[in-house]
Design an enzyme around this catalytic site. Structure first.
Site, short mmCIF file in Angstrom:
data_model
loop_
_atom_site.label_atom_id
_atom_site.label_comp_id
_atom_site.label_asym_id
_atom_site.label_seq_id
_atom_site.Cartn_x
_atom_site.Cartn_y
_atom_site.Cartn_z
N HIS A 94 -7.20 -5.20 10.16
CA HIS A 94 -6.94 -4.84 8.75
C HIS A 94 -5.65 -5.47 8.25
CE1 HIS A 94 -4.73 -0.76 9.73
NE2 HIS A 94 -3.87 -1.73 9.66
N ASP B 41 0.82 -1.21 0.00
CA ASP B 41 0.00 0.00 0.00
C ASP B 41 0.85 1.27 0.00
OD1 ASP B 41 0.95 -0.37 2.59
OD2 ASP B 41 -1.02 -0.81 3.44
N ASN C 296 -7.59 -3.66 14.45
CA ASN C 296 -8.96 -3.97 14.00
C ASN C 296 -8.99 -5.09 12.96
OD1 ASN C 296 -7.99 -2.78 11.69
ND2 ASN C 296 -9.40 -1.04 11.70
N GLU D 203 -9.69 -2.14 5.48
CA GLU D 203 -10.33 -1.96 6.79
C GLU D 203 -11.54 -2.88 6.92
OE1 GLU D 203 -8.77 -0.25 8.85
OE2 GLU D 203 -7.89 1.55 7.99
P1 PGA Z 1 2.28 -1.83 12.64
O1 PGA Z 1 1.08 -1.76 11.59
O2 PGA Z 1 3.26 -2.79 12.05
O3 PGA Z 1 2.83 -0.42 12.65
O4 PGA Z 1 1.69 -2.27 13.91
C1 PGA Z 1 0.52 -2.95 11.14
C2 PGA Z 1 -0.70 -2.62 10.33
O5 PGA Z 1 -1.39 -1.66 10.67
O6 PGA Z 1 -0.95 -3.34 9.35
#
Ligand code: PGA
Length: 245
Positions: free
Chosen positions: A138, A67, A136, A143
Site C-alpha cells: 500500500h 492521509d 502489502n 490498500e
Molecule cells: P511504516 O509504514 O513507515 O510505519 O512502516 C509505512 C506504510 O505503511 O506506508
C-alpha cells in the site's frame, strides 16, 4: 525507477533529508507531499536539525500529507496531525496556513475529500511526494485492489494494516477503522516521488515492487509508470532483491 542503496536506517534518513533539502532550497515555492509512520521519522529529525543549525528555512514551503485517520481529533496523540506537529512542524518555521492534512474529523468526509483535492490543485503540482510502503504494497492508505484511477477518498483499513499500526495504540480495538487518503492518481500526478524502504520486514515487498508486474493487487507497482521515482532502501530491505541481468 532508480534505487539508491544505503547501509541502514540512519543513512536512508540522511540521504532522504539531503534530497528533500535540495528541493526546498532550489524551488521558489516548493510543494512537498509528506508521509507518516516509522519510515520518515529519521528524515524529519534531520530536517529539524538542519533548520536548527540555520541551514534551511521552510517559510516558502507548502505541505500536503498523504492521509489521516477518521474520527480522531487533530490533538489526539495517534492522529497524523499530532505526529507531524511533534516530529516536524512545531520545530521549524513553516507558516501554519501552508500545512495541509486531510481533516478526518470533518462532518462531511466526502466533501473533505473534494476540498483536499481542490487545495492540492490550487497549490499547483506536488513537487516532491515522499512515500513509505506497506508490507502489502500500500501507498498512503491505498490498500490492494484500490483503482489506479482513485483520487482522495475514504478507505476502510484492512486488518493487516490495523494490526501493523496497532503498535502505536493501546490495543488493536483502538485503531480507527477508516481513513482519508490521497488517491493513487493524485499521488501519481506529483512531479517527483521519493520512496523510502527499510528493514528486513520490507525485503519481499521491495523485491515484488522491483520485479513484479504492475497490478492493482500491489498498489505501489503503479510507480513503474511514473517518470521520476527514486527509492532509497537500506541493506536489510535490499536483502532479497533479485537483480535481473
Ligand atoms: P511504516 O509504514 O513507515 O510505519 O512502516 C509505512 C506504510 O505503511 O506506508
Amino acid at each position: 525507477m532508480e534505487i539508491v542503496r544505503v547501509k541502514d536506517y540512519e543513512e536512508m534518513s540522511k540521504t532522504a533529508c539531503n534530497y528533500m533539502l535540495r528541493k526546498v532550497k532550489e524551488l521558489e515555492s516548493p510543494v512537498l507531499g509528506l508521509a507518516t509512520g516509522s519510515t520518515p521519522e529519521g528524515l524529519y529529525r534531520h530536517l529539524v536539525d538542519e533548520y536548527k543549525k540555520g541551514n534551511v528555512s521552510f517559510k516558502h514551503v507548502q505541505t500536503f500529507n498523504l492521509d489521516e485517520y477518521t474520527k480522531l481529533d487533530p490533538t489526539d496523540i495517534n492522529s497524523y496531525h499530532y505526529f507531524m506537529n511533534k516530529h516536524l512542524f512545531e520545530h521549524i518555521d513553516i507558516p501554519k496556513d501552508q500545512i495541509h492534512l486531510p481533516n478526518g474529523n470533518a462532518s462531511d468526509l466526502e466533501d473533505e475529500c473534494h476540498n483536499y483535492e481542490n487545495k492540492i490543485s490550487e497549490a499547483g503540482k506536488i513537487d516532491l511526494q515522499l512515500l513509505g510502503i506497506g508490507i502489502n504494497g500500500h501507498i498512503g492508505f491505498n490498500e490492494p485492489g484500490t483503482p489506479f484511477t482513485s483520487r482522495t477518498h475514504i478507505v476502510t483499513l484492512v486488518e493487516s494494516t490495523r494490526k501493523a499500526n496497532s503498535r502505536f495504540f493501546p490495543s488493536i480495538d483502538d485503531v480507527p477503522t477508516h481513513a482519508i487518503t490521497m488517491g493513487i492518481e493524485t499521488i501519481m500526478e506529483s512531479k517527483e516521488i521519493l520512496l523510502l524502504v527499510f528493514g528486513e520486514m520490507k525485503a519481499d515487498t521491495l523485491n515484488r515492487l522491483t520485479n513484479g508486474e504492475v497490478s492493482e493487487d500491489f498498489p505501489a507497482s503503479i510507480l513503474h509508470k511514473h517518470p521520476k521515482v527514486t527509492i532509497i532502501a537500506d541493506e536489510a530491505a535490499c536483502s532479497k532483491l533479485v537483480i535481473k541481468s
